[in-house]
Each structure stands twice: as C-alpha cells, then as structure tokens.
Design an enzyme around this catalytic site. Structure first.
Site, short mmCIF file in Angstrom:
data_model
loop_
_atom_site.label_atom_id
_atom_site.label_comp_id
_atom_site.label_asym_id
_atom_site.label_seq_id
_atom_site.Cartn_x
_atom_site.Cartn_y
_atom_site.Cartn_z
CG ASN B 395 -1.97 1.09 1.17
OD1 ASN B 395 -1.85 2.01 0.38
ND2 ASN B 395 -2.97 1.00 2.02
CG ASP B 396 1.78 3.12 3.66
OD1 ASP B 396 0.66 3.55 3.30
OD2 ASP B 396 2.04 2.79 4.83
CB VAL B 397 5.94 0.55 -1.10
CG1 VAL B 397 6.49 0.29 0.28
CG2 VAL B 397 5.13 -0.63 -1.58
CB VAL B 398 2.08 1.37 -4.83
CG1 VAL B 398 3.02 0.22 -5.15
CG2 VAL B 398 0.93 0.89 -3.96
CB SER B 436 1.03 4.44 7.12
OG SER B 436 0.25 4.59 5.96
#
Lengths: 106, 472
Positions: B395-398, B436
């Site tokens: 999620n956060d890394v994209v 996050s």
C-alpha cells in the site's frame, strides 16, 4: 586498567569499521539472512554465559548462567540453522546467466 | 600457556566471523560464509569449555542441550512468513542472556540485596557491566514487545499517553544517574545496581509500545544493534576481545539496517522512535465532503484479460502477501504468464514486509529465482515501459501522495512509480487503509483496477484464467 580500556576501544573501533565496510556490501536481497546471521554471531555471549554457569562460585550466579547458556545457545544453533535454510532457497533463474546480473542494488 | 591458546582460538573465531559476514555479499557465497561462522563458533565454545575457571559442567550441559533443542526445533519448523517474529524473539533471548551474564557477574562480586561486598571491582568494569545489563534488559523487553506487535498479541497501533516521551527520557536519565553513582562509589548501596536492570526492562516496554506496526522493520533493526552493543559491553566488562568484536559487528549491522530502513521511509530516527506514527489499519478516511470516492472494482476475469494482453508485468509484493501466504500462488501466476512469453519481474521495496529483506526470503522460498527480484532503484525507471503492474498486498510503497502531497504523513518516502505504467491491478482485502493509516490515491486512478478479496484466492483464480486461454 586504563590501558585495558584503551585496548578495548581500539578493538571496538576497528571492528565497527570492518563491520560497516563488510556489511554495506550485503545486498538488500540478503538483509534477512544478514540479520539472522549476525544474531547467531552475537550468540558469542555464550562464552560469558558458560563461565558464569560453570565457575561454581555461588548458586545464584550458576542459575543465572544456566538460563543465559540456554538462551545464547538457542540463538547460536537456531540462528545458524535458519540462516543456512534461507540461503539454500536463493536460486539463480535459468535465464540468469545471460548477463552478469548483480543483486546488490549498486 | 593455556591462556594464550584460548586467546589464539578466540582470534581465529573472530576472523571466521568476519569472513562469515563477508560471505553474505552474494547468495552464491552465503552458505560457505555461514559455514565459516559455525566453525568459528565451535572453536570459541570448545576453547571456552577448557577454561580453568570452569569447574563443573552439569549446568552447562543442561543449558546447552535445552537451548540447542529448542533452537533446532524452531529453526526447522518455522514458516518463512514468521521470520520477523522469530528474529524479534531471538533478539529477546540474546538480550536476556547478556543481561543475566552481567547480573551474575555483579552478584559474584557484591552479592545480592543488602549483602556486604565480597570482592572489589574496578569502576570501569562496573560501568561496562552497567551498560551491558541496561542494554540487555532493554533489548529483552523491547524485542518481546516487537514480537507481540508482529504476532498481533498487542495492537499494532501506537499505544501512547500524554508526556510519554518525557517519562521515557526521565527513566533513561535515572538509569544513567544510578549507574554514574555506582561507578563513583562501587561498594555503596549494593542493590542499587539491580535498579539499572529494572529500568532497562521498563524502558524496553515503554519505548516500543508507542511505535506503530509498520515501523517494526526499524525497531527490529535497532534491537539488533542494541543486542550487539550489549555484547560488546560484556566484552569490556570481562576483558574478552572476541565479545567486543562480535558485538561491534552486530551493532554496526543493526545500525546500518536501521538507517537504511529510516531512509526508505524518509523518516528520521528520532521520528520513528518518538513519533507514534500509524494505526491498526482502520477504515479509509473519507474525503472532506464525507462521500466515499469512486474506484474501479474489477473481477478476476477483467484482471486476467489485462495480464494476458501484457508483454511486461511487474509484481509488487507487500506485507499482505505474507499475511495471506500468497507467495507460492504468485510464483505460479508468474510461471503461467512467462509461458505465454510475458516478461515478469518483481519490485521489492526496502520496507516491504515487517523486516529488512522479508519479501526476498518469501519469494525465494516459493522458488522465484533471485535475479527476477529488483530493488527500488534498479526498477523504478522501468514502470513507464511496463504494460501491467500487479500490487499484491502493498500500500504505502505505491502511494503517489509520497511524491506529490506535502501534507501527507508519508511525503518524501521513496515509492514506486506505479502510476506511470499502462495499467495497475491492485489486490487488496478491502478498501481500508494500510498500517500507516494513509489513504492511497492510486486506488482511485482511472487506470487502476481494484480486485478485492483474499490475495491468495484471487491469484489462484487468476492462474487458472491465464492458463485456460493458453490451452486454446
């Protein structure tokens, strides 16, 4: 005593430097085995635990030493085994030979 | 004579440990490296057993047997998805071992509560013992908390109260003060030393509870570093260079990894430690108006059609892949696509998963060759030339907000340029936010297809869809 401290600081600084150099060459691919490998090596505190458990000084020290030996040997044996188990799984693909592909992100 | 032989054995072991770590610079040499490490450890242990201070062996043998049996049992059985938990636990054991060695050494010299001092101790040795016990205790409880959070025994959300950082800092200062007092007056107030251990135990708990689940890679790395420093302090206290060397190696490895992890999240060290960032993965915060935003919900068939039409595919795995144990299914999907002539690569973010390198190990377990795994820097320019990206539980890394939205809590974190590829397929359990707690604009892009449901089930159906048409 001060000489011993300074000697220790020498060893510590040089080992930290060597450690930093060696470990910065470990590719992100292998960061998990790196962590479990260093964890196994830090089980060297086993050396201190062995002396504590075996020096027959008093019962409290012996029992604390016994628990420490168990914990440290768990880390040593388990750490090396599982690191090897992980490294065994990393295989190059059939097409991997074509170029000198590095996994080290640099 | 016996003393110098022991020292020479320790020297050989130290050199073998360094060679062991050097072996880890490539997968081909890794196993030989581990062999060096094992030999070094065996030399050190056997040499120690011949030490003249060791008078009886029954407790040693009992401890070695107990520890090794548990160690073997855990290592052979544990699934790779549980590696972060195992590492956290082993840091806890390592911390406990060093702390107990320190306490045992102090007890040998000064006795227990209220006892008169037996033997004098040099203030410098006492100081090193204090560091050892403090760091060891802190690593023990801190790693147990990290284990609890990873295992889901404790909420992954930061647990905070007002003034928490001040309480922790005061505790830290108190430990320092007590230790300074003990170094100045080693023979006075003998039991006070045990307070240092107590504060270490409390600080480990209080220090890790406020840190969110997604920050566990940094915490685990940091605990690695503390365990190393504790071992080095043991070396100072017992005057054993081998402990100083191994501790320094462990400490620098942990420090390096923590710095890499913090950098990969664009967060400073202190922000991770004191920032109390993240949630337990709640519902997506809706837009200002309160209305849910529209997104393209796609079926497995739609997604399979896109994949089949693609010539190049990049798979981005995240923690969700580990949770649903989907790594083998992912490998099958890649194999089915490759059979059709599609190029399949994997993009691995440094903080994907719950510890450094977690995704690489999972995919290697599923027989994905490591030359198909690419780091962020190696692959990030290739997304614009890629037909389809498959996001599996990441999620956060994209999240493009990391590049564009200055108000986003993850702003500045290096992320994959996923939105540059022709189409994006996101496999996700639900539209809830990740650890996050940040909503992700990628999910609402016109070229993004959301396939909701269990990642493993979805991928298995994708595999049969892709294979089926191949047979025609």
């Amino acid at each position: 005593m001060i000489a011993q401290l300074i000697f220790g600081l020498y060893v510590f600084s040089l080992a930290t430097f060597v450690g930093y150099q060696v470990i910065s060459r470990v590719p992100p691919l292998l960061h998990t085995p790196l962590m479990s490998g260093t964890n196994a090596i830090s089980g060297i505190s086993l050396v201190g635990s062995l002396v504590a458990a075996g020096s027959d000084h008093n019962q409290v020290s012996t029992i604390l030493g016994f628990v420490a030996v168990a914990c440290a040997s768990l880390n040593v044996v388990g750490g090396f085994l599982i690191t090897d188990r992980m490294l065994r799984m990393f295989k190059r693909g059939p097409s991997g030979k074509k170029t000198e592909k590095t996994g080290d992100g640099k | 004579m016996r003393e110098s032989l022991l020292s020479l054995c320790y020297l050989a072991a130290s050199i073998l440990f360094i060679l062991c770590l050097r072996g880890l610079s490539s997968p081909e040499q890794g196993r030989r490296g581990i062999l060096y490490g094992e030999v070094g450890m065996a030399i050190a242990v056997v040499a120690t057993l011949l030490d003249k201070n060791i008078l009886s062996y029954q407790w040693i043998i009992a401890g070695l047997l107990l520890g090794s049996t548990i160690g073997v049992a855990i290592s052979l059985r544990i699934p790779m998805t549980k590696m972060p938990e195992r590492i956290a636990l082993s840091h806890a054991f390592g911390g406990l071992a060093t702390s107990l060695v320190g306490i045992s050494e102090y007890y040998k010299h000064f006795g227990g509560l209220g006892a008169a001092p037996h033997e004098p101790m040099h203030p410098f040795t006492l100081g090193a013992l204090g560091f050892e016990v403090f760091l060891g205790s802190l690593t023990f409880t801190g790693s147990l908390m990290a284990f609890g959070k990873l295992q889901g025994l404790i909420s992954g959300a930061p647990i905070t109260f007002k003034g928490q950082n001040y309480v922790n800092l005061s505790l830290f200062a108190a430990a320092g003060g007590v230790l300074a007092y003990k170094v100045a007056f080693p023979a006075e107030n003998v039991p006070l030393f045990y307070v240092v251990a107590g504060i270490g135990f409390i600080l480990g708990v209080a220090g890790v509870l406020p840190i969110g689940g997604a920050d566990m890679p940094v915490v685990v790395s940091l605990m690695n570093s503390y365990a190393g420093l504790a071992a080095a302090a043991t070396g100072f206290a017992l005057n054993q260079p081998i402990l100083i060397i191994s501790g320094a190696l462990d400490g620098s490895s942990g420090l390096l990894l923590s710095l890499l992890m913090s950098k990969a999240m664009n967060r400073s060290f202190s922000n991770v430690l004191f920032g109390a960032f993240g949630t337990d993965g709640g519902a997506a915060p809706t837009a200002a108006g309160g209305a849910a935003r529209p997104y393209n919900e796609a079926t497995v068939e739609d997604a399979a059609a896109v994949l089949k039409a693609s010539e190049s595919v990049i798979i981005i795995p995240g923690y969700g892949m580990a949770v649903s144990q989907a790594q083998h299914a992912v490998r099958d999907l890649a194999a089915a696509l490759e059979k059709r002539g599609t190029e399949v690569r994997y993009a691995i973010h440094p903080v994907a998963g719950r510890m450094p390198g977690h995704m690489n190990v999972l995919l290697a377990e599923a027989n994905v060759p490591y030359d198909a795994l690419f780091d962020l820097d190696m692959i990030n320019d290739d997304f614009s030339r890629t037909d389809a990206v498959l996001v599996v539980g990441a999620n956060d890394v994209v999240n493009p907000a990391a590049k564009t939205d200055k108000t986003s809590p993850i702003y500045g974190m290096p992320v994959f340029n996923v939105e540059q590829s022709k189409s994006v397929i996101v496999l996700k359990r639900s539209m809830n936010t990740g650890f996050s707690g940040v909503d992700n604009d990628l999910f609402y892009e016109p070229n993004t297809m959301m396939v909701l449901g269990d990642a493993k089930k979805t991928i298995l159906s994708l595999v049969s869809e892709v294979k089926e048409s191949h047979g025609h």
